[in-house]
Scaffold this motif. Structure first.
Motif, PDB file in Angstrom:
ATOM      1  N   ILE A  35     -23.320 -31.427 -15.855  1.00 21.94           N
ATOM      2  CA  ILE A  35     -24.321 -31.445 -13.952  1.00 21.94           C
ATOM      3  C   ILE A  35     -22.620 -31.164 -12.905  1.00 21.94           C
ATOM      4  O   ILE A  35     -21.525 -29.981 -13.088  1.00 21.94           O
ATOM      5  CB  ILE A  35     -23.501 -33.469 -14.885  1.00 21.94           C
ATOM      6  N   SER A  36     -23.461 -31.018 -11.707  1.00 21.60           N
ATOM      7  CA  SER A  36     -22.389 -30.825 -10.860  1.00 21.60           C
ATOM      8  C   SER A  36     -21.196 -31.891 -10.328  1.00 21.60           C
ATOM      9  O   SER A  36     -22.154 -33.165 -10.767  1.00 21.60           O
ATOM     10  CB  SER A  36     -23.475 -29.732 -10.165  1.00 21.60           C
ATOM     11  N   ALA A  37     -21.277 -30.901  -9.274  1.00 19.05           N
ATOM     12  CA  ALA A  37     -19.969 -32.891  -8.757  1.00 19.05           C
ATOM     13  C   ALA A  37     -21.188 -32.608  -7.596  1.00 19.05           C
ATOM     14  O   ALA A  37     -20.764 -34.274  -7.782  1.00 19.05           O
ATOM     15  CB  ALA A  37     -19.261 -31.796  -7.787  1.00 19.05           C
ATOM     16  N   LYS A  38     -22.378 -31.821  -7.268  1.00 19.34           N
ATOM     17  CA  LYS A  38     -23.398 -33.149  -6.369  1.00 19.34           C
ATOM     18  C   LYS A  38     -23.768 -34.164  -7.835  1.00 19.34           C
ATOM     19  O   LYS A  38     -24.035 -35.310  -6.319  1.00 19.34           O
ATOM     20  CB  LYS A  38     -24.737 -32.069  -6.189  1.00 19.34           C
ATOM     21  N   ASP A  39     -23.801 -33.579  -8.577  1.00 17.89           N
ATOM     22  CA  ASP A  39     -24.478 -34.975  -9.635  1.00 17.89           C
ATOM     23  C   ASP A  39     -23.944 -36.127 -10.402  1.00 17.89           C
ATOM     24  O   ASP A  39     -24.241 -37.141  -9.842  1.00 17.89           O
ATOM     25  CB  ASP A  39     -24.936 -34.632 -11.111  1.00 17.89           C
ATOM     26  N   VAL A  40     -22.787 -35.558  -9.718  1.00 23.57           N
ATOM     27  CA  VAL A  40     -21.229 -36.735 -10.141  1.00 23.57           C
ATOM     28  C   VAL A  40     -21.045 -37.481  -8.331  1.00 23.57           C
ATOM     29  O   VAL A  40     -21.580 -38.845  -8.680  1.00 23.57           O
ATOM     30  CB  VAL A  40     -19.971 -36.184 -10.411  1.00 23.57           C
ATOM     31  N   GLN A  41     -21.344 -36.902  -7.658  1.00 26.06           N
ATOM     32  CA  GLN A  41     -21.501 -37.999  -6.316  1.00 26.06           C
ATOM     33  C   GLN A  41     -22.683 -38.708  -6.028  1.00 26.06           C
ATOM     34  O   GLN A  41     -22.583 -39.754  -6.095  1.00 26.06           O
ATOM     35  CB  GLN A  41     -21.753 -36.903  -4.952  1.00 26.06           C
ATOM     36  N   GLU A  42     -23.712 -38.269  -6.258  1.00 30.65           N
ATOM     37  CA  GLU A  42     -24.840 -38.723  -6.373  1.00 30.65           C
ATOM     38  C   GLU A  42     -24.918 -40.681  -7.515  1.00 30.65           C
ATOM     39  O   GLU A  42     -25.141 -40.924  -6.915  1.00 30.65           O
ATOM     40  CB  GLU A  42     -25.995 -38.327  -7.009  1.00 30.65           C
ATOM     41  N   THR A  43     -24.091 -40.203  -8.478  1.00 34.59           N
ATOM     42  CA  THR A  43     -24.164 -41.243  -9.633  1.00 34.59           C
ATOM     43  C   THR A  43     -23.286 -42.117  -9.361  1.00 34.59           C
ATOM     44  O   THR A  43     -23.694 -43.288  -8.990  1.00 34.59           O
ATOM     45  CB  THR A  43     -23.914 -40.191 -10.888  1.00 34.59           C
ATOM     46  N   LEU A  44     -22.134 -41.786  -8.458  1.00 35.78           N
ATOM     47  CA  LEU A  44     -21.205 -42.644  -8.021  1.00 35.78           C
ATOM     48  C   LEU A  44     -21.613 -43.261  -6.646  1.00 35.78           C
ATOM     49  O   LEU A  44     -20.882 -44.391  -6.012  1.00 35.78           O
ATOM     50  CB  LEU A  44     -19.467 -41.724  -7.890  1.00 35.78           C
ATOM     51  N   LYS A  45     -21.986 -42.663  -6.067  1.00 32.50           N
ATOM     52  CA  LYS A  45     -22.301 -43.366  -4.790  1.00 32.50           C
ATOM     53  C   LYS A  45     -22.775 -44.897  -3.860  1.00 32.50           C
ATOM     54  O   LYS A  45     -22.373 -45.460  -3.341  1.00 32.50           O
ATOM     55  CB  LYS A  45     -23.256 -42.140  -4.128  1.00 32.50           C
TER      56      LYS A  45
END
Length: 137
Positions: A35-45
């Motif tokens: 997964i990408s850093a963007k995926d992590v950001q979206e999950t944690l948002k």
């Protein structure tokens, strides 16, 4: 690798424990794919609305340098996943659609005559890209 081992390694290497780091690591524990850093950001948002992309990317790079995460590049973007729990040398099949991976035993480096070339190999990476059964339907 799992979250508990990753946190222990971070502390051992002098990094502070934070809930954000733990939650970032938990995202990877819940995924069986790159997964990408963007995926992590979206999950944690929802839990951390102000968490910046730079902070996430910097932490993922640190996790990778410490051997907590593996990284690859797909579609011109770095993607990450927990390091495989096996210590045996292996490579991966990687689905280009969903990012799921499957371990492949053996190593094609054994077939290459690099030892006779005067070149000292310090590492290598071999990945096979394609589509998993679910994504190729």
């Amino acid at each position: 690798m799992d979250v508990t081992k990753a946190i222990h390694l971070l502390k051992e290497k002098g990094f502070k424990y934070t809930d954000k780091r733990k939650d970032m690591l938990q995202v990877f524990a819940n995924e069986l794919r790159y997964i990408s850093a963007k995926d992590v950001q979206e999950t944690l948002k929802p839990h951390y609305p102000g968490l910046s992309f730079d902070t996430i990317y910097r932490n993922l790079s640190t996790f990778s340098e410490l051997g907590i995460l593996e990284e690859t590049e797909l579609d011109g973007e770095k993607k990450f996943r927990f390091k495989c729990p096996t210590s045996e040398h292996h490579h991966h099949l990687i689905c280009l659609t969903c990012g799921k991976t499957k371990e492949v035993a053996g190593c094609p480096m054994e077939q290459l005559p690099v030892n006779d070339s005067g070149f000292t190999v310090t590492g290598h990476k071999f990945e096979i890209y394609g589509y998993c059964q679910a994504c190729s339907l």
